[in-house]
Design an enzyme around this catalytic site. Structure first.
Site, PDB file in Angstrom:
ATOM      1  N   ARG A  20       0.812  -1.231   0.000  1.00  0.00           N
ATOM      2  CA  ARG A  20       0.000   0.000   0.000  1.00  0.00           C
ATOM      3  C   ARG A  20       0.843   1.277   0.000  1.00  0.00           C
ATOM      4  O   ARG A  20       0.380   2.340   0.386  1.00  0.00           O
ATOM      5  CB  ARG A  20      -0.966   0.045   1.192  1.00  0.00           C
ATOM      6  CG  ARG A  20      -1.960  -1.080   1.194  1.00  0.00           C
ATOM      7  CD  ARG A  20      -3.140  -0.783   2.094  1.00  0.00           C
ATOM      8  NE  ARG A  20      -4.013  -1.937   2.134  1.00  0.00           N
ATOM      9  CZ  ARG A  20      -3.907  -2.919   3.005  1.00  0.00           C
ATOM     10  NH1 ARG A  20      -2.984  -2.877   3.942  1.00  0.00           N
ATOM     11  NH2 ARG A  20      -4.743  -3.929   2.949  1.00  0.00           N
TER      12      ARG A  20
ATOM     13  N   LYS B  59       3.003  11.834 -10.190  1.00  0.00           N
ATOM     14  CA  LYS B  59       2.192  10.956 -11.048  1.00  0.00           C
ATOM     15  C   LYS B  59       2.998   9.688 -11.334  1.00  0.00           C
ATOM     16  O   LYS B  59       4.158   9.769 -11.751  1.00  0.00           O
ATOM     17  CB  LYS B  59       1.849  11.647 -12.368  1.00  0.00           C
ATOM     18  CG  LYS B  59       0.677  12.616 -12.256  1.00  0.00           C
ATOM     19  CD  LYS B  59       0.197  13.060 -13.622  1.00  0.00           C
ATOM     20  CE  LYS B  59      -0.953  14.054 -13.490  1.00  0.00           C
ATOM     21  NZ  LYS B  59      -1.368  14.606 -14.800  1.00  0.00           N
TER      22      LYS B  59
ATOM     23  N   GLU C 276       8.956  20.131 -23.219  1.00  0.00           N
ATOM     24  CA  GLU C 276       8.272  20.333 -21.927  1.00  0.00           C
ATOM     25  C   GLU C 276       8.780  21.607 -21.245  1.00  0.00           C
ATOM     26  O   GLU C 276       8.041  22.291 -20.534  1.00  0.00           O
ATOM     27  CB  GLU C 276       8.468  19.134 -20.996  1.00  0.00           C
ATOM     28  CG  GLU C 276       7.938  17.797 -21.533  1.00  0.00           C
ATOM     29  CD  GLU C 276       6.411  17.689 -21.599  1.00  0.00           C
ATOM     30  OE1 GLU C 276       5.689  18.611 -21.141  1.00  0.00           O
ATOM     31  OE2 GLU C 276       5.940  16.657 -22.124  1.00  0.00           O
TER      32      GLU C 276
ATOM     33  N   LYS D 253       7.002  23.736 -12.265  1.00  0.00           N
ATOM     34  CA  LYS D 253       6.099  22.591 -12.143  1.00  0.00           C
ATOM     35  C   LYS D 253       5.650  22.410 -10.690  1.00  0.00           C
ATOM     36  O   LYS D 253       4.465  22.176 -10.418  1.00  0.00           O
ATOM     37  CB  LYS D 253       6.757  21.306 -12.666  1.00  0.00           C
ATOM     38  CG  LYS D 253       5.791  20.146 -12.505  1.00  0.00           C
ATOM     39  CD  LYS D 253       5.911  19.031 -13.461  1.00  0.00           C
ATOM     40  CE  LYS D 253       4.737  18.067 -13.206  1.00  0.00           C
ATOM     41  NZ  LYS D 253       4.905  16.777 -13.809  1.00  0.00           N
TER      42      LYS D 253
ATOM     43  N   GLU E  36      -4.964  17.189  -9.642  1.00  0.00           N
ATOM     44  CA  GLU E  36      -5.558  17.660 -10.894  1.00  0.00           C
ATOM     45  C   GLU E  36      -7.080  17.746 -10.787  1.00  0.00           C
ATOM     46  O   GLU E  36      -7.812  17.278 -11.643  1.00  0.00           O
ATOM     47  CB  GLU E  36      -5.148  16.723 -12.051  1.00  0.00           C
ATOM     48  CG  GLU E  36      -5.178  17.421 -13.395  1.00  0.00           C
ATOM     49  CD  GLU E  36      -4.477  16.642 -14.502  1.00  0.00           C
ATOM     50  OE1 GLU E  36      -3.539  15.889 -14.223  1.00  0.00           O
ATOM     51  OE2 GLU E  36      -4.905  16.806 -15.649  1.00  0.00           O
TER      52      GLU E  36
ATOM     53  N   ARG F 209      -3.559  22.163 -12.301  1.00  0.00           N
ATOM     54  CA  ARG F 209      -2.589  21.213 -12.848  1.00  0.00           C
ATOM     55  C   ARG F 209      -2.884  20.923 -14.320  1.00  0.00           C
ATOM     56  O   ARG F 209      -1.980  20.638 -15.110  1.00  0.00           O
ATOM     57  CB  ARG F 209      -2.590  19.924 -12.017  1.00  0.00           C
ATOM     58  CG  ARG F 209      -1.466  18.990 -12.402  1.00  0.00           C
ATOM     59  CD  ARG F 209      -1.184  17.928 -11.363  1.00  0.00           C
ATOM     60  NE  ARG F 209      -0.055  17.125 -11.781  1.00  0.00           N
ATOM     61  CZ  ARG F 209       0.657  16.329 -10.996  1.00  0.00           C
ATOM     62  NH1 ARG F 209       0.353  16.229  -9.733  1.00  0.00           N
ATOM     63  NH2 ARG F 209       1.681  15.640 -11.467  1.00  0.00           N
TER      64      ARG F 209
ATOM     65  N   ASN G 293      -1.277  20.675 -19.380  1.00  0.00           N
ATOM     66  CA  ASN G 293      -1.628  19.933 -20.601  1.00  0.00           C
ATOM     67  C   ASN G 293      -1.522  20.776 -21.860  1.00  0.00           C
ATOM     68  O   ASN G 293      -1.866  20.295 -22.941  1.00  0.00           O
ATOM     69  CB  ASN G 293      -3.051  19.374 -20.496  1.00  0.00           C
ATOM     70  CG  ASN G 293      -3.097  18.217 -19.546  1.00  0.00           C
ATOM     71  OD1 ASN G 293      -2.163  17.414 -19.488  1.00  0.00           O
ATOM     72  ND2 ASN G 293      -4.154  18.138 -18.759  1.00  0.00           N
TER      73      ASN G 293
ATOM     74  N   HIS H  30      -0.708  19.212 -25.103  1.00  0.00           N
ATOM     75  CA  HIS H  30      -0.828  17.763 -24.919  1.00  0.00           C
ATOM     76  C   HIS H  30      -2.125  17.182 -25.444  1.00  0.00           C
ATOM     77  O   HIS H  30      -2.187  15.994 -25.740  1.00  0.00           O
ATOM     78  CB  HIS H  30      -0.667  17.396 -23.440  1.00  0.00           C
ATOM     79  CG  HIS H  30       0.763  17.392 -22.985  1.00  0.00           C
ATOM     80  ND1 HIS H  30       1.529  18.533 -22.985  1.00  0.00           N
ATOM     81  CD2 HIS H  30       1.574  16.392 -22.553  1.00  0.00           C
ATOM     82  CE1 HIS H  30       2.750  18.233 -22.538  1.00  0.00           C
ATOM     83  NE2 HIS H  30       2.796  16.934 -22.276  1.00  0.00           N
TER      84      HIS H  30
ATOM     85  N   HIS I 103      -1.079  14.437 -27.747  1.00  0.00           N
ATOM     86  CA  HIS I 103      -1.324  13.011 -27.480  1.00  0.00           C
ATOM     87  C   HIS I 103      -2.032  12.357 -28.652  1.00  0.00           C
ATOM     88  O   HIS I 103      -1.750  11.198 -28.996  1.00  0.00           O
ATOM     89  CB  HIS I 103      -2.194  12.837 -26.226  1.00  0.00           C
ATOM     90  CG  HIS I 103      -1.405  12.877 -24.946  1.00  0.00           C
ATOM     91  ND1 HIS I 103      -1.900  13.482 -23.801  1.00  0.00           N
ATOM     92  CD2 HIS I 103      -0.190  12.404 -24.629  1.00  0.00           C
ATOM     93  CE1 HIS I 103      -0.992  13.363 -22.833  1.00  0.00           C
ATOM     94  NE2 HIS I 103       0.051  12.722 -23.312  1.00  0.00           N
TER      95      HIS I 103
ATOM     96  N   HIS J 166       7.467  11.707 -27.619  1.00  0.00           N
ATOM     97  CA  HIS J 166       6.399  12.431 -26.930  1.00  0.00           C
ATOM     98  C   HIS J 166       6.608  13.951 -27.075  1.00  0.00           C
ATOM     99  O   HIS J 166       5.687  14.682 -27.430  1.00  0.00           O
ATOM    100  CB  HIS J 166       6.362  12.016 -25.462  1.00  0.00           C
ATOM    101  CG  HIS J 166       5.405  12.818 -24.635  1.00  0.00           C
ATOM    102  ND1 HIS J 166       4.038  12.721 -24.786  1.00  0.00           N
ATOM    103  CD2 HIS J 166       5.622  13.762 -23.677  1.00  0.00           C
ATOM    104  CE1 HIS J 166       3.458  13.570 -23.947  1.00  0.00           C
ATOM    105  NE2 HIS J 166       4.390  14.205 -23.264  1.00  0.00           N
TER     106      HIS J 166
HETATM  107  N1  GLY Z   1       2.855  15.805 -16.774  1.00  0.00           N
HETATM  108  C1  GLY Z   1       1.771  16.586 -16.321  1.00  0.00           C
HETATM  109  C2  GLY Z   1       1.539  16.479 -14.852  1.00  0.00           C
HETATM  110  O1  GLY Z   1       2.378  15.978 -14.147  1.00  0.00           O
HETATM  111  O2  GLY Z   1       0.516  16.861 -14.375  1.00  0.00           O
END
Ligand code: GLY
Length: 366
Positions: free
Chosen positions: A124, A146, A188, A230, A240, A245, A249, A252, A256, A268
């Site tokens: 966990r 993430k 990025e 960031k 998000e 957050r 994007n 993106h 994407h 990417h």
């Molecule tokens: N790569 C976008 C984020 O971490 O929210």
């Protein structure tokens, strides 16, 4: 060893120590000791990085009294899978890594996402530490918590939010990064600058040559400024949920779709570069962005050896279908992070399909 910056990023009830510098990779073990030490460690890497980057981390952990095992996955995005995660759980079980252990990821975004996911789910959730080795992982994947793996139904569909406790970024790793991957990572960086820091955009324009020469002090500064941007955005909306957050994007949504419809032949970052250009044109067609901003952004991307136009044609129907199904779409309507100007992003979902189509058409081969 030259330390460019050593700081704690603060999240809600948690913090991440981030060290950026040249020759700092083995410092991971001292950082792990400083945050309390771990009874055991599993170091996860890919086959291309095992000898050069992961083995010294294993040795350093052991010299600080933390017995460490090494798990090697095949290079490439296919390893970001439940199958590989399951293999890593076997390693953890065999090594006897418990709640007082640490999972360390040494590699690019694939490795940091996979190791982060395994750390987030083993028992966990155990502590994780990351040594990103690509620019994309340095400034994006390793910051913000993430983690995840892919599923046959789509990329990153299975995952968890789980901040690493320690991130050690060694700019020496970038000296061996292929030029194409360096440029892909820079997409990025341009994105972060475009959404929140116009002077940083100008900094890219002024330092493009040094950046492309892999100049370490210059890359150290670039990485550090990206992390500040960031972290500031993530700290205000860690999961998000608040629409902040989602500003990350920018480029993106269309990016994407291009990446998927081109069957992942583009990096990417290359897809994101194309996506940023298309989304700037979209913002101009909605009357919210001066066309001069698109020209400035395109010129910078080209200077950094990134594409601003596709070399192959694209199935526009497949792009529309992808956009409707995107995991960030709201009831079948794609959601965009668009620019009103540099440093002035806005999330918008009520965008006419015809304008989206025209924006994508604008990056097709002439
Ligand atoms: N790569 C976008 C984020 O971490 O929210």
């Amino acid at each position: 060893v030259v330390i460019h910056n050593d700081r704690e990023l603060e999240w809600a009830g948690y913090s991440t120590r981030v060290v950026v510098g040249s020759g700092v990779l083995p410092q991971l073990s001292a950082c792990c000791r400083d945050v309390g030490g771990f009874s055991r460690a599993l170091v996860v890497t890919d086959a291309q990085l095992a000898e050069s980057y992961a083995a010294p981390v294993v040795t350093a952990l052991e010299s600080h009294g933390m017995p460490a095992g090494l798990a090697v996955v095949p290079p490439g995005d296919a390893s970001k899978s439940l199958d590989q995660a399951s293999r890593l759980y076997n390693h953890l079980a065999k090594l006897g890594v418990g709640r007082d252990g640490v999972v360390v990821g040494v590699g690019g975004g694939m490795v940091t996402d996979l190791a982060g996911f395994v750390g987030a789910t083993w028992m966990r959730g155990v502590t994780t530490a990351l040594c990103p080795t690509s620019l994309e992982a340095d400034i994006d994947a390793s910051i913000g918590g993430k983690t995840g793996v892919n599923h046959s139904a789509g990329k990153n569909l299975i995952g968890a939010f789980h901040h690493p406790r320690v991130v050690v970024i060694d700019t020496d790793c970038l000296t061996t990064l292929p030029d194409r991957d360096l440029s892909a990572g820079l997409a990025e960086s341009v994105k972060h600058a475009a959404i929140s820091d116009e002077p940083f955009l100008a900094w890219h324009e002024a330092h493009a040559a040094e950046i492309l020469e892999h100049d370490r002090p210059c890359l150290g500064e670039l990485i550090d400024r990206n992390i500040t941007i960031k972290a500031h955005i993530v700290a205000r909306d860690e999961r998000e949920e608040g629409g902040i957050r989602a500003l990350l994007n920018f480029g993106h949504t269309i990016g994407h779709a291009i990446e998927a419809v081109c069957d992942y032949r583009l990096r990417h970052g290359e897809s994101v570069a194309l996506g940023m250009v298309a989304e700037c044109r979209l913002a101009s067609s909605l009357g919210i962005l001066e066309p001069a901003c698109t020209s400035r952004l395109s010129a910078l991307l080209e200077k950094l050896h990134l594409p601003t136009r596709l070399h192959e044609s694209l199935d526009l129907e497949a792009v529309s279908a992808y956009l409707r199904l995107d995991k960030k779409a709201v009831s079948g309507t794609p959601r965009f992070a668009l620019l009103k100007g540099f440093g002035a992003p806005v999330v918008q979902s009520d965008v006419p399909a015809e304008l989206i189509r025209k924006a994508v058409e604008s990056i097709l081969p002439r």
